[in-house]
Write an enzyme that holds these catalytic residues in place. Structure first.
Site, short mmCIF file in Angstrom:
data_model
loop_
_atom_site.label_atom_id
_atom_site.label_comp_id
_atom_site.label_asym_id
_atom_site.label_seq_id
_atom_site.Cartn_x
_atom_site.Cartn_y
_atom_site.Cartn_z
N ARG A 15 -2.98 8.45 -10.55
CA ARG A 15 -4.15 8.64 -11.43
C ARG A 15 -5.44 8.95 -10.66
O ARG A 15 -6.47 9.23 -11.25
CB ARG A 15 -4.34 7.38 -12.29
CG ARG A 15 -3.34 7.30 -13.41
CD ARG A 15 -3.34 5.94 -14.08
NE ARG A 15 -2.69 4.94 -13.25
CZ ARG A 15 -2.70 3.62 -13.51
NH1 ARG A 15 -3.35 3.17 -14.56
NH2 ARG A 15 -2.07 2.79 -12.72
N GLU B 267 5.67 -8.03 -17.70
CA GLU B 267 4.89 -6.81 -17.53
C GLU B 267 4.53 -6.22 -18.90
O GLU B 267 5.28 -6.36 -19.86
CB GLU B 267 5.70 -5.78 -16.73
CG GLU B 267 5.91 -6.17 -15.28
CD GLU B 267 4.59 -6.43 -14.57
OE1 GLU B 267 3.76 -5.52 -14.51
OE2 GLU B 267 4.39 -7.55 -14.11
N ALA C 18 0.82 -1.21 0.00
CA ALA C 18 0.00 0.00 0.00
C ALA C 18 0.86 1.26 0.00
O ALA C 18 0.47 2.30 0.51
CB ALA C 18 -0.92 0.00 1.22
N THR D 12 7.43 -3.54 -6.61
CA THR D 12 6.66 -4.46 -5.76
C THR D 12 7.57 -5.47 -5.05
O THR D 12 7.29 -5.85 -3.90
CB THR D 12 5.61 -5.22 -6.59
OG1 THR D 12 6.23 -5.74 -7.77
CG2 THR D 12 4.47 -4.31 -7.01
C1 UD1 Z 1 1.52 -5.19 -10.68
C2 UD1 Z 1 2.19 -6.45 -11.22
C3 UD1 Z 1 1.45 -6.91 -12.47
C4 UD1 Z 1 0.00 -7.14 -12.15
C5 UD1 Z 1 -0.62 -5.90 -11.51
C6 UD1 Z 1 -2.00 -6.23 -11.00
C7 UD1 Z 1 4.55 -6.23 -10.66
C8 UD1 Z 1 5.89 -5.89 -11.17
N1 UD1 Z 1 3.57 -6.15 -11.54
O1 UD1 Z 1 1.67 -4.18 -11.68
O2 UD1 Z 1 2.03 -8.10 -12.97
O3 UD1 Z 1 -0.71 -7.49 -13.32
O4 UD1 Z 1 0.15 -5.46 -10.39
O5 UD1 Z 1 -2.69 -5.07 -10.63
O6 UD1 Z 1 4.40 -6.59 -9.51
N2 UD1 Z 1 3.62 -0.82 -4.44
C9 UD1 Z 1 4.37 -0.56 -3.31
N3 UD1 Z 1 5.67 -0.21 -3.45
C10 UD1 Z 1 6.27 -0.11 -4.65
C11 UD1 Z 1 5.51 -0.37 -5.81
C12 UD1 Z 1 4.19 -0.73 -5.67
O7 UD1 Z 1 3.86 -0.66 -2.19
O8 UD1 Z 1 7.46 0.21 -4.68
C13 UD1 Z 1 2.22 -1.21 -4.29
C14 UD1 Z 1 1.28 -0.20 -4.90
O9 UD1 Z 1 0.84 0.72 -3.92
C15 UD1 Z 1 0.13 -1.07 -5.36
C16 UD1 Z 1 0.79 -2.41 -5.67
O10 UD1 Z 1 2.02 -2.41 -5.00
O11 UD1 Z 1 -0.81 -1.29 -4.32
C17 UD1 Z 1 0.98 -2.64 -7.16
O12 UD1 Z 1 1.84 -1.65 -7.67
P1 UD1 Z 1 1.66 -1.06 -9.13
O13 UD1 Z 1 2.77 -0.12 -9.42
O14 UD1 Z 1 0.27 -0.56 -9.31
O15 UD1 Z 1 1.85 -2.38 -10.00
P2 UD1 Z 1 1.37 -2.59 -11.46
O16 UD1 Z 1 2.25 -1.84 -12.37
O17 UD1 Z 1 -0.08 -2.38 -11.56
#
Ligand code: UD1
Ligand code: MG
Length: 395
Positions: free
Chosen positions: A15, A151, A9, A79
């Site tokens: 967006r 991705e 989170a 992530t």
């Molecule tokens: C990620 C997945 C993708 C999947 C998608 C589903 C990865 C690399 N990709 O992509 O395969 O289809 O989710 O919705 O995992 N977050 C953190 N710290 C970070 C980055 C993200 O806490 O450094 C959290 C974000 O707040 C969010 C979640 O992780 O709740 C997903 O991050 P986001 O950047 O939205 O991933 P996607 O690019 O959507």
């Protein structure tokens, strides 16, 4: 071997175009993150870890009543990096389930199925087949076996055509995750450490990887903008409406009721269109709610009829009362049985005994009314003399 849940989170939610951290935006009156935490709790995990970053202090304070291990991810490096922050606090032998703070419709049943599969595998993913997979990581299979996740931004044309997508949700063992994540790098289009790289690393290690395809597309829906938020809200409300109807409530139009909290209902309750129920509410047997009412943290007892446009907050309404149209009942009001409150009447902090009537354009506050009192049109009970408040008592 116990289970611990990690909820990601830390992201900003660019967006959403909002000052509020994304996971605090509300679905059915509750932050999205609360829905995810409630779902996680149903699995009775040993601990719930939430990785926070953007708006960390605000997120913590909004959910201060929850028993959470908060993990700060100072920079959002991906992530995989986020999961590593939480793994610092998790023992190697534990199993780990990874969830997302912006995926609020997920059910515990789906997660239980995922966790059960972990008995035969080292890593289990939740996937879905979508007509439009744009934006998601794609599941690449060879001879039906999962090979890796690519991705959107790293995918070639062929991979972009794959319609099985990564929900992001997965479960594995803590020591395995630590091992795979230590081998990830950020050499990819987003220059992030991807959790999804663990899949290929596991396959290379000859660890068993399984993917469970989620039947419902809605469950894994992630909220990225206000359109998604509104959509998720409608899905959630339709689930509540369906449950109410299965419990025997008559809804004149199930698409026009909003429940933001808990609504308990007795037998033969009927609810007309456009009412909003906020917080904890109870409707007794045979209660009918007219159109456009707002009911907040209140109990409406058996046989009571609310005509159109009633606004009721923190009140207890007795059996067989009749309220409205346009009645406003404010906090700390207790109406006994057979009370009638008519149009444009406001009542606050008052006790009204059996059979009393306040039928037209009145303001009753800080008052005790006895049995069978009849208040004439336009009456006001004054409680304030400029310095002190006084109670009005009518026998
Ligand atoms: C990620 C997945 C993708 C999947 C998608 C589903 C990865 C690399 N990709 O992509 O395969 O289809 O989710 O919705 O995992 N977050 C953190 N710290 C970070 C980055 C993200 O806490 O450094 C959290 C974000 O707040 C969010 C979640 O992780 O709740 C997903 O991050 P986001 O950047 O939205 O991933 P996607 O690019 O959507
Ligand atoms: Mg991203």
């Amino acid at each position: 071997m116990g289970l611990e849940v990690i909820i990601l989170a830390a992201g900003k939610g660019t967006r959403m175009h909002s000052e509020l951290p994304k996971v605090l935006h509300k679905v059915a009156g509750q932050p999205m993150l609360s829905h995810v935490i409630n779902c996680a709790k149903k699995l009775s995990p040993d601990a719930i870890h939430v990785v926070i970053g953007h708006g960390a202090e605000l997120v913590k304070s909004e959910l201060s009543e929850e028993k959470i291990n908060w993990c700060l991810q100072k920079e959002q490096l991906g992530t995989g990096h986020a999961v590593q922050q939480a793994l610092l606090n998790i023992d190697d032998q534990q199993n780990v389930l990874i969830l997302y703070g912006d995926v609020p419709l997920l059910t515990a049943d789906t997660l239980k199925a995922l966790i059960d599969e972990l008995a035969n595998n080292q890593l289990v993913l939740l996937t879905a087949k979508l007509n439009d997979p744009t934006g998601y990581g794609r599941i690449v299979r060879k001879n039906k076996k999962v090979q890796c996740i690519v991705e959107q931004k790293d995918a070639d044309k062929k991979t972009l055509k794959v319609n099985e997508i990564n929900s992001g949700i997965l479960t594995s063992n803590a020591s395995k995750l630590k091992h795979w994540l230590s081998k990830t790098n950020n050499k990819n289009a987003q220059k992030e450490f991807y959790l999804t790289d663990c899949i290929e690393l596991a396959v290379n290690d000859k660890d068993k990887v399984e993917a469970i395809v989620c039947e419902s597309e809605e469950e894994i829906l992630g909220v990225n903008n206000k359109q998604h938020l509104a959509y998720v809200e409608r899905v959630f409300q339709s689930q509540i409406a369906n449950q109410l109807m299965l419990n025997g409530v008559t809804l004149i139009d199930p698409t026009r009721i909003d429940v933001r909290g808990n609504l308990k209902t007795g037998k033969d309750v009927e609810i007309d269109i456009n009412s909003v129920f906020i917080g904890n509410n109870i409707l007794g047997d045979g209660v009918s709610v007219g159109p456009n009412s707002v009911i907040i943290n209140s109990q409406i007892n058996a046989g009571t009829k609310l005509h159109a446009n009633c606004h009721i907050e923190n009140a207890n309404i007795g059996d067989n009362c009749e309220l409205g149209p346009f009645a406003r009942i404010r906090p700390e009001t207790i109406l006994a049985e057979n009370v009638k409150v008519g149009n444009f009447v406001e009542i606050k902090k008052s006790d009204v005994k059996t059979g009393s009537k306040i039928n037209h354009l009145s303001y009753i506050w800080d008052s005790d009314l006895g049995k069978n009192v009849n208040i004439g049109a336009g009456t006001i009970t004054c409680n304030y003399d400029g310095a002190n408040k006084h109670r009005t008592i009518i026998g």
